[in-house]
Design an enzyme around this catalytic site. Structure first.
Site, PDB file in Angstrom:
ATOM      1  N   THR A 126      58.087  -3.425  11.842  1.00 40.55           N
ATOM      2  CA  THR A 126      57.557  -2.083  12.081  1.00 40.55           C
ATOM      3  C   THR A 126      58.678  -1.058  12.237  1.00 40.55           C
ATOM      4  O   THR A 126      59.786  -1.405  12.680  1.00 40.55           O
ATOM      5  CB  THR A 126      56.713  -2.098  13.383  1.00 40.55           C
ATOM      6  OG1 THR A 126      56.462  -0.761  13.799  1.00 40.55           O
ATOM      7  CG2 THR A 126      57.425  -2.812  14.531  1.00 40.55           C
ATOM      8  N   ASP A 127      58.376   0.194  11.920  1.00 41.95           N
ATOM      9  CA  ASP A 127      59.378   1.261  12.121  1.00 41.95           C
ATOM     10  C   ASP A 127      59.655   1.501  13.604  1.00 41.95           C
ATOM     11  O   ASP A 127      60.653   2.125  13.957  1.00 41.95           O
ATOM     12  CB  ASP A 127      58.942   2.560  11.433  1.00 41.95           C
ATOM     13  CG  ASP A 127      57.629   3.144  11.940  1.00 41.95           C
ATOM     14  OD1 ASP A 127      56.985   2.505  12.796  1.00 41.95           O
ATOM     15  OD2 ASP A 127      57.243   4.233  11.474  1.00 41.95           O
ATOM     16  N   GLU A 128      58.761   0.982  14.481  1.00 39.56           N
ATOM     17  CA  GLU A 128      58.963   1.227  15.919  1.00 39.56           C
ATOM     18  C   GLU A 128      60.237   0.584  16.450  1.00 39.56           C
ATOM     19  O   GLU A 128      60.703   0.942  17.530  1.00 39.56           O
ATOM     20  CB  GLU A 128      57.762   0.726  16.726  1.00 39.56           C
ATOM     21  CG  GLU A 128      56.509   1.499  16.411  1.00 39.56           C
ATOM     22  CD  GLU A 128      55.437   1.438  17.495  1.00 39.56           C
ATOM     23  OE1 GLU A 128      55.728   0.983  18.615  1.00 39.56           O
ATOM     24  OE2 GLU A 128      54.317   1.861  17.196  1.00 39.56           O
ATOM     25  N   LYS A 155      59.240  -6.976  18.715  1.00 39.10           N
ATOM     26  CA  LYS A 155      59.345  -6.983  17.242  1.00 39.10           C
ATOM     27  C   LYS A 155      60.817  -6.910  16.819  1.00 39.10           C
ATOM     28  O   LYS A 155      61.228  -7.562  15.855  1.00 39.10           O
ATOM     29  CB  LYS A 155      58.553  -5.813  16.634  1.00 39.10           C
ATOM     30  CG  LYS A 155      57.054  -5.879  16.798  1.00 39.10           C
ATOM     31  CD  LYS A 155      56.400  -7.045  16.056  1.00 39.10           C
ATOM     32  CE  LYS A 155      56.402  -6.886  14.557  1.00 39.10           C
ATOM     33  NZ  LYS A 155      55.648  -8.001  13.890  1.00 39.10           N
TER      34      LYS A 155
END
Ligand code: NAD
Ligand code: DAU
Length: 337
Positions: A126-128, A155
């Site tokens: 994820t971009d998070e 993540k």
């Protein structure tokens, strides 16, 4: 035939992936390993459940005996790891299950994949993991990781571990980092389906903070087409950002949903902000575009219309979830097996 272990395939993105890919490819055999947490729903896979190239196994990716058994039984040579605890707010309420599934679970998959000499391990990230942007700039694959929530830190840990298996053992690992998805079968705890369903029920729409946090939205099928491309053609040891260049403040999306549904803006209620709320995400997807030839094919206006229509037409799907009936459905479905 490619014999692929897809984990978390009963969730939002995983089920869209399986339904999509089984229509596209007849040389994939997919074993879907999913724990069926609150977010997993076999109803999402109705169109695939009788496909001879598909089978479902209920189980936990942290269960190393089960994972080893499945690799042997199905002669698995490929892994796509969608399985995760995926909701930031839940990770703030309690982080333990996030690290157990997202970190330990990924480690079990990597270790088993290593023993079985897999030909590809695709980690869906994820971009998070990049943290939060200010008003300017985009996340590239070279942006430092700076995760801020228990979810995003779990993540990021999984990403680092997957890449370490490439560097240390030469395992053919690739990682994708995508922005916020929307589309059919998204669990109604996430912004877009929550707002659609609350609006349909004339309930308040809870907006965190000032509503000006920005997310970069991509239709789930575009994400899954990129996943397929990285799975087939992505280089080992590489990270690929995925995003559709569609930044929007939350409040604009909420107002658009109300407008499409013909509901009043008086439903909007500003509430206490999410702790540690990342201000802005925005993806630079030029690497996957230039190197693998991917481009998003859906524009936001068309795909959000389609998504809202899907929730209108599939009221039973989300009513069962929000009333807790899905749990009953599951025990009826499996009690005899
Ligand atoms: P989701 O919560 O809808 O689905 C997750 C699925 O994983 C569920 O079916 C659940 O039952 C399963 N699962 C959870 N723990 C498990 C375990 N221990 N063992 C086996 N299965 C387990 O999530 P999603 O939105 O479909 O996200 C899928 C993946 O994509 C996640 O890895 C997430 O981090 C990533 N991602 C999501 C988005 C997004 O916008 N939703 C964006 C980028 C990346
Ligand atoms: O960026 C990719 C990530 O997108 C994924 O990795 C996560 O799995 C996925 O859940 C999503 O995370 P977000 O936290 O960005 O998504 P969420 O839908 O929870 O929230 C989107 C924005 O809307 C965020 O700024 C918080 C805000 N929000 C959310 C909810 C649920 C509200 O204002 N009110 C709400 O009730």
């Amino acid at each position: 035939m490619k014999r692929i272990l897809v984990t978390g395939g009963a969730g939002f993105i995983g089920s869209n992936y399986i339904n999509h890919i089984l229509k596209e490819r007849d040389d994939y055999f997919i074993v879907n390993l999913d724990k069926l947490t609150y977010a997993g729903n076999l109803e999402n896979l109705k169109e695939s459940e009788n496909n001879p190239n598909y089978c479902f196994v209920k189980g936990d990716i942290t269960n190393s005996e089960l994972v080893e058994y499945l690799f042997k039984k199905y002669e698995i040579k490929y892994v796509i790891n969608f399985a995760a605890e995926s909701h930031v707010d839940r990770s703030i309420l309690g982080s333990e299950i996030f690290y157990r599934t997202n970190v330990i679970g990924t480690n079990v998959l990597l270790e088993t994949a290593r023993r079985h000499e897999v030909q590809k391990f695709l980690q869906i990230s994820t971009d998070e993991v990049y943290g939060s942007l200010g008003d300017e700039g985009l996340f590239t694959e070279l942006t430092n990781l700076s995760p801020n929530s228990p979810y995003s830190s779990s993540k990021a840990g999984a990403d680092m571990m997957a890449l370490a298996f490439y560097h240390t053992y030469g395992m053919p690992v690739s990682v994708t980092r995508c922005s916020n998805n929307y589309g059919p079968f998204q669990f109604p705890e996430k912004l877009i389906p929550l707002m659609i369903i609350n609006a349909l029920n004339n309930k308040n729409l809870p907006v965190y903070g000032d509503g000006m946090n920005v997310r970069d939205w991509i239709y789930v099928i575009d994400h899954n087409k990129a996943v397929d491309l990285v799975f087939e053609k992505g280089k080992s040891g590489e990270v690929y950002n995925i995003g559709a260049n569609n930044e929007m403040p939350n409040i604009d999306i909420i107002k658009l949903i109300l407008q499409i549904l013909g509901k009043p803006e008086t439903l909007i209620h500003y509430v206490k902000d999410r702790p540690g709320h990342d201000r802005r995400y925005a993806i630079d997807a030029s690497k996957i575009e230039n190197e693998l030839g991917w481009k998003p094919s859906f524009n936001f206006e068309t795909a959000i219309d389609y998504t809202i229509k899907w929730y209108l037409e599939n009221q039973k799907w989300w009513e069962r979830i929000i009333s807790g009936d899905y749990q009953k459905y599951y025990s009826i479905q499996y009690s005899a097996k």
